[in-house]
Design a protein around this motif. Structure first.
Motif, PDB file in Angstrom:
ATOM      1  N   PHE A 160      43.535  32.234  43.744  1.00  0.00           N
ATOM      2  CA  PHE A 160      42.148  32.093  44.200  1.00  0.00           C
ATOM      3  C   PHE A 160      42.034  31.114  45.379  1.00  0.00           C
ATOM      4  O   PHE A 160      41.046  31.152  46.119  1.00  0.00           O
ATOM      5  CB  PHE A 160      41.246  31.610  43.058  1.00  0.00           C
ATOM      6  CG  PHE A 160      40.833  32.689  42.103  1.00  0.00           C
ATOM      7  CD1 PHE A 160      39.769  33.529  42.399  1.00  0.00           C
ATOM      8  CD2 PHE A 160      41.498  32.869  40.903  1.00  0.00           C
ATOM      9  CE1 PHE A 160      39.372  34.526  41.518  1.00  0.00           C
ATOM     10  CE2 PHE A 160      41.121  33.857  40.012  1.00  0.00           C
ATOM     11  CZ  PHE A 160      40.056  34.699  40.316  1.00  0.00           C
ATOM     12  N   LEU A 161      43.031  30.238  45.556  1.00  0.00           N
ATOM     13  CA  LEU A 161      42.994  29.272  46.653  1.00  0.00           C
ATOM     14  C   LEU A 161      43.551  29.822  47.959  1.00  0.00           C
ATOM     15  O   LEU A 161      43.344  29.221  49.019  1.00  0.00           O
ATOM     16  CB  LEU A 161      43.810  28.022  46.266  1.00  0.00           C
ATOM     17  CG  LEU A 161      43.400  27.278  44.985  1.00  0.00           C
ATOM     18  CD1 LEU A 161      44.378  26.135  44.735  1.00  0.00           C
ATOM     19  CD2 LEU A 161      41.972  26.755  45.086  1.00  0.00           C
ATOM     20  N   LEU A 162      44.243  30.954  47.897  1.00  0.00           N
ATOM     21  CA  LEU A 162      44.961  31.451  49.070  1.00  0.00           C
ATOM     22  C   LEU A 162      44.078  32.319  49.959  1.00  0.00           C
ATOM     23  O   LEU A 162      43.332  33.184  49.458  1.00  0.00           O
ATOM     24  CB  LEU A 162      46.185  32.260  48.630  1.00  0.00           C
ATOM     25  CG  LEU A 162      47.233  31.527  47.794  1.00  0.00           C
ATOM     26  CD1 LEU A 162      48.370  32.462  47.419  1.00  0.00           C
ATOM     27  CD2 LEU A 162      47.770  30.312  48.557  1.00  0.00           C
ATOM     28  N   PRO A 163      44.152  32.140  51.271  1.00  0.00           N
ATOM     29  CA  PRO A 163      43.394  32.992  52.203  1.00  0.00           C
ATOM     30  C   PRO A 163      43.776  34.469  52.060  1.00  0.00           C
ATOM     31  O   PRO A 163      42.959  35.349  52.315  1.00  0.00           O
ATOM     32  CB  PRO A 163      43.788  32.448  53.584  1.00  0.00           C
ATOM     33  CG  PRO A 163      44.291  31.076  53.322  1.00  0.00           C
ATOM     34  CD  PRO A 163      44.905  31.090  51.967  1.00  0.00           C
ATOM     35  N   TYR A 164      45.018  34.731  51.667  1.00  0.00           N
ATOM     36  CA  TYR A 164      45.516  36.106  51.525  1.00  0.00           C
ATOM     37  C   TYR A 164      44.645  36.917  50.571  1.00  0.00           C
ATOM     38  O   TYR A 164      44.492  38.133  50.721  1.00  0.00           O
ATOM     39  CB  TYR A 164      46.965  36.055  51.021  1.00  0.00           C
ATOM     40  CG  TYR A 164      47.618  37.409  50.829  1.00  0.00           C
ATOM     41  CD1 TYR A 164      48.243  38.052  51.893  1.00  0.00           C
ATOM     42  CD2 TYR A 164      47.618  38.027  49.585  1.00  0.00           C
ATOM     43  CE1 TYR A 164      48.851  39.289  51.721  1.00  0.00           C
ATOM     44  CE2 TYR A 164      48.222  39.262  49.405  1.00  0.00           C
ATOM     45  CZ  TYR A 164      48.830  39.885  50.472  1.00  0.00           C
ATOM     46  OH  TYR A 164      49.422  41.108  50.292  1.00  0.00           O
ATOM     47  N   PHE A 165      44.049  36.255  49.555  1.00  0.00           N
ATOM     48  CA  PHE A 165      43.293  36.964  48.523  1.00  0.00           C
ATOM     49  C   PHE A 165      41.778  36.816  48.680  1.00  0.00           C
ATOM     50  O   PHE A 165      41.030  37.172  47.763  1.00  0.00           O
ATOM     51  CB  PHE A 165      43.701  36.455  47.133  1.00  0.00           C
ATOM     52  CG  PHE A 165      45.076  36.905  46.706  1.00  0.00           C
ATOM     53  CD1 PHE A 165      45.307  38.201  46.294  1.00  0.00           C
ATOM     54  CD2 PHE A 165      46.136  36.007  46.722  1.00  0.00           C
ATOM     55  CE1 PHE A 165      46.573  38.607  45.896  1.00  0.00           C
ATOM     56  CE2 PHE A 165      47.405  36.411  46.328  1.00  0.00           C
ATOM     57  CZ  PHE A 165      47.617  37.714  45.911  1.00  0.00           C
ATOM     58  N   GLU A 166      41.335  36.288  49.824  1.00  0.00           N
ATOM     59  CA  GLU A 166      39.894  36.071  49.993  1.00  0.00           C
ATOM     60  C   GLU A 166      39.094  37.368  49.917  1.00  0.00           C
ATOM     61  O   GLU A 166      37.952  37.385  49.457  1.00  0.00           O
ATOM     62  CB  GLU A 166      39.630  35.374  51.333  1.00  0.00           C
ATOM     63  CG  GLU A 166      39.987  33.894  51.318  1.00  0.00           C
ATOM     64  CD  GLU A 166      39.687  33.223  52.645  1.00  0.00           C
ATOM     65  OE1 GLU A 166      39.285  33.941  53.602  1.00  0.00           O
ATOM     66  OE2 GLU A 166      39.867  31.992  52.732  1.00  0.00           O
ATOM     67  N   SER A 167      39.692  38.468  50.367  1.00  0.00           N
ATOM     68  CA  SER A 167      38.995  39.763  50.352  1.00  0.00           C
ATOM     69  C   SER A 167      39.280  40.559  49.071  1.00  0.00           C
ATOM     70  O   SER A 167      38.889  41.706  48.971  1.00  0.00           O
ATOM     71  CB  SER A 167      39.413  40.596  51.570  1.00  0.00           C
ATOM     72  OG  SER A 167      40.821  40.841  51.548  1.00  0.00           O
ATOM     73  N   GLN A 168      39.974  39.940  48.124  1.00  0.00           N
ATOM     74  CA  GLN A 168      40.379  40.657  46.917  1.00  0.00           C
ATOM     75  C   GLN A 168      39.896  39.955  45.651  1.00  0.00           C
ATOM     76  O   GLN A 168      40.592  39.893  44.639  1.00  0.00           O
ATOM     77  CB  GLN A 168      41.903  40.814  46.887  1.00  0.00           C
ATOM     78  CG  GLN A 168      42.444  41.610  48.064  1.00  0.00           C
ATOM     79  CD  GLN A 168      43.957  41.705  48.036  1.00  0.00           C
ATOM     80  OE1 GLN A 168      44.621  41.172  47.161  1.00  0.00           O
ATOM     81  NE2 GLN A 168      44.523  42.395  49.014  1.00  0.00           N
ATOM     82  N   LEU A 169      38.664  39.437  45.704  1.00  0.00           N
ATOM     83  CA  LEU A 169      38.137  38.705  44.565  1.00  0.00           C
ATOM     84  C   LEU A 169      37.918  39.618  43.353  1.00  0.00           C
ATOM     85  O   LEU A 169      38.063  39.186  42.207  1.00  0.00           O
ATOM     86  CB  LEU A 169      36.821  38.018  44.939  1.00  0.00           C
ATOM     87  CG  LEU A 169      36.950  36.814  45.887  1.00  0.00           C
ATOM     88  CD1 LEU A 169      35.585  36.227  46.190  1.00  0.00           C
ATOM     89  CD2 LEU A 169      37.874  35.751  45.295  1.00  0.00           C
ATOM     90  N   ILE A 170      37.547  40.881  43.603  1.00  0.00           N
ATOM     91  CA  ILE A 170      37.362  41.818  42.482  1.00  0.00           C
ATOM     92  C   ILE A 170      38.686  42.022  41.759  1.00  0.00           C
ATOM     93  O   ILE A 170      38.755  41.984  40.522  1.00  0.00           O
ATOM     94  CB  ILE A 170      36.809  43.174  42.974  1.00  0.00           C
ATOM     95  CG1 ILE A 170      35.412  42.988  43.556  1.00  0.00           C
ATOM     96  CG2 ILE A 170      36.774  44.193  41.835  1.00  0.00           C
ATOM     97  CD1 ILE A 170      34.833  44.261  44.144  1.00  0.00           C
ATOM     98  N   PHE A 171      39.736  42.220  42.545  1.00  0.00           N
ATOM     99  CA  PHE A 171      41.054  42.392  41.941  1.00  0.00           C
ATOM    100  C   PHE A 171      41.464  41.167  41.153  1.00  0.00           C
ATOM    101  O   PHE A 171      41.892  41.267  39.995  1.00  0.00           O
ATOM    102  CB  PHE A 171      42.101  42.681  43.022  1.00  0.00           C
ATOM    103  CG  PHE A 171      43.509  42.404  42.575  1.00  0.00           C
ATOM    104  CD1 PHE A 171      44.133  43.224  41.649  1.00  0.00           C
ATOM    105  CD2 PHE A 171      44.202  41.296  43.070  1.00  0.00           C
ATOM    106  CE1 PHE A 171      45.431  42.943  41.211  1.00  0.00           C
ATOM    107  CE2 PHE A 171      45.492  41.020  42.643  1.00  0.00           C
ATOM    108  CZ  PHE A 171      46.100  41.842  41.710  1.00  0.00           C
TER     109      PHE A 171
END
Length: 396
Positions: free
Chosen positions: A284-295
């Motif tokens: 949740f802290l990584l920019p890589y997953f900013e667009s993947q909050l649903i996942f």
């Protein structure tokens, strides 16, 4: 006609047959050929590529963690597939016990209790099924849809296959994407069908303990005293008590069988639970997953659910089995014969050791174990966050 208890697991078995892990229970030689090809291409090869990818992944925390998420999950899936491939005979034995007359029941209360727990299990299966489907859609299908509509850059959904050259990966992106998408769906199905199955087995045992406690307490009111002479009444009540003792013995045997079925799998499931929850929190802290909050949200929910529910049900089963000794004292035992009291004492002595399901006899399936896992995961996450903040400040 009463529907067999094992029918509650029809969806699980159907998926196992489709995805080639019910080999020993399907005698067709063509199915076995299909299963071998399926498992080699979508299980062993897929796992091998995940390991190879992890070896080649750059050792930078923000790069390494995204590659580690599915690899950690796959460690648990490995033992779940092992369970299905090598424990199918034990699973069939558990099904046979569930379908025996003692478990299916001959009273309205037992039939209704079994029906309620089967319905509860089917609802749980559907909830877990849809949580996993939403997770899959968010990580695989939505990025693919956006790629075809807007022409955005497409990344591999599971891992980046760092052992490939960038040119190879970019030129064959759709091929590698399709392979990962198909294989991931298969492994996701292994995951939720085994997770729900394990919880379902415990759930059915819990239902039987609830039924047995009621049966014991109702021995005193299960017949009209005015209709039978005292001697026949005592014999009838003793017969009912013996049936309960046999039910209890069969139930303890059932619990031993299901513990043998899932012991290894749950040991690694709970062990990996610390790592998977820690890594998910860090993601949740990584920019890589900013667009993947649903996942991330659905994935975290699924990972938490698969260790919480067995622990919660294991605790309920432990408490319900401990109630046997108290339930038998609610029957009309004071005026009964000495043989009745001897049988009663036998049951009370056996019930002094409540059922405690364990993972390889090392730790119990309980809420206490779940809480310990989550505490350890959070402690590891805070340590990882400190490292992340330090690396970020050094980089700046």
């Amino acid at each position: 006609m009463v529907e067999p208890l094992s029918k509650a697991f029809d969806n699980n078995v159907w998926f196992w047959k489709i995805f080639a892990v019910w080999i020993q229970e399907v005698g067709n030689k063509y199915y076995k050929c299909y299963a071998v090809i399926f498992l080699i291409s979508l299980y062993f090869l897929y796992d091998g590529l995940l390991v190879l990818n992890l070896i080649y992944t750059p050792r930078h925390i923000e790069t390494f963690v995204p590659e580690l998420i599915f690899f950690v999950t796959e460690m648990a899936v490995l033992f779940k597939v092992h369970l299905l491939l090598f424990k199918s005979k034990s699973i069939q034995k558990a099904f046979e016990m569930l379908d025996c007359e003692t478990f299916t029941g001959d009273t309205e209360h037992q039939i209704e209790t079994n029906k309620r727990f089967k319905s509860l299990y089917k609802k749980y299966f559907l909830i877990y099924f849809w949580v996993c489907q939403i997770c899959y859609v968010s990580i695989v299908l939505i990025p693919l849809f956006i790629y075809f509509i807007n022409g955005n850059e497409l990344h591999l959904p599971i891992c980046n296959y760092y052992f490939l050259s960038e040119e190879n990966r970019d030129n064959n992106i759709l091929s590698w994407f399709s392979y990962q998408a198909i294989a991931d769906y298969v492994h996701m199905t292994y995951n939720y069908t085994v997770d729900t199955f394990i919880s379902g087995l415990i759930m059915m045992g819990l239902a039987q303990f609830k039924v047995l406690n009621v049966k014991l307490a109702m021995i005193k009111s299960s017949m009209d005293k005015n209709d039978l002479p005292e001697s026949k009444l005592d014999a009838k009540m003793h017969q009912d008590l013996i049936k309960c003792i046999k039910h209890y013995a069969l139930l303890r045997e059932y619990c031993q069988i299901i513990e043998n079925i899932f012991g290894t799998s749950m040991f690694f499931q709970f062990g990996v639970g610390v790592l998977s929850n820690c890594i998910t929190l860090y993601a949740f802290l990584l920019p890589y997953f900013e667009s993947q909050l649903i996942f991330l949200t659905t994935y975290a929910s699924a990972m938490t659910m698969e260790i919480f529910l067995p622990g919660y049900l294991g605790t309920l089963l432990h408490y319900e089995s401990a109630e046997i000794g108290r339930a038998v004292y609610q029957c009309d035992w004071i005026e009964r014969s000495e043989s009745f009291k001897r049988s009663m004492r036998l049951l009370v002595e056996r019930s002094k050791t409540p059922i405690e399901l364990t993972a390889l006899k090392i730790f119990p399936l309980s809420v206490t174990t779940f809480i310990a896992i989550m505490k350890t995961a959070y402690s590891s996450f805070t340590l990882l966050r400190v490292v992340h903040n330090r690396e970020s400040s050094d980089y700046n």
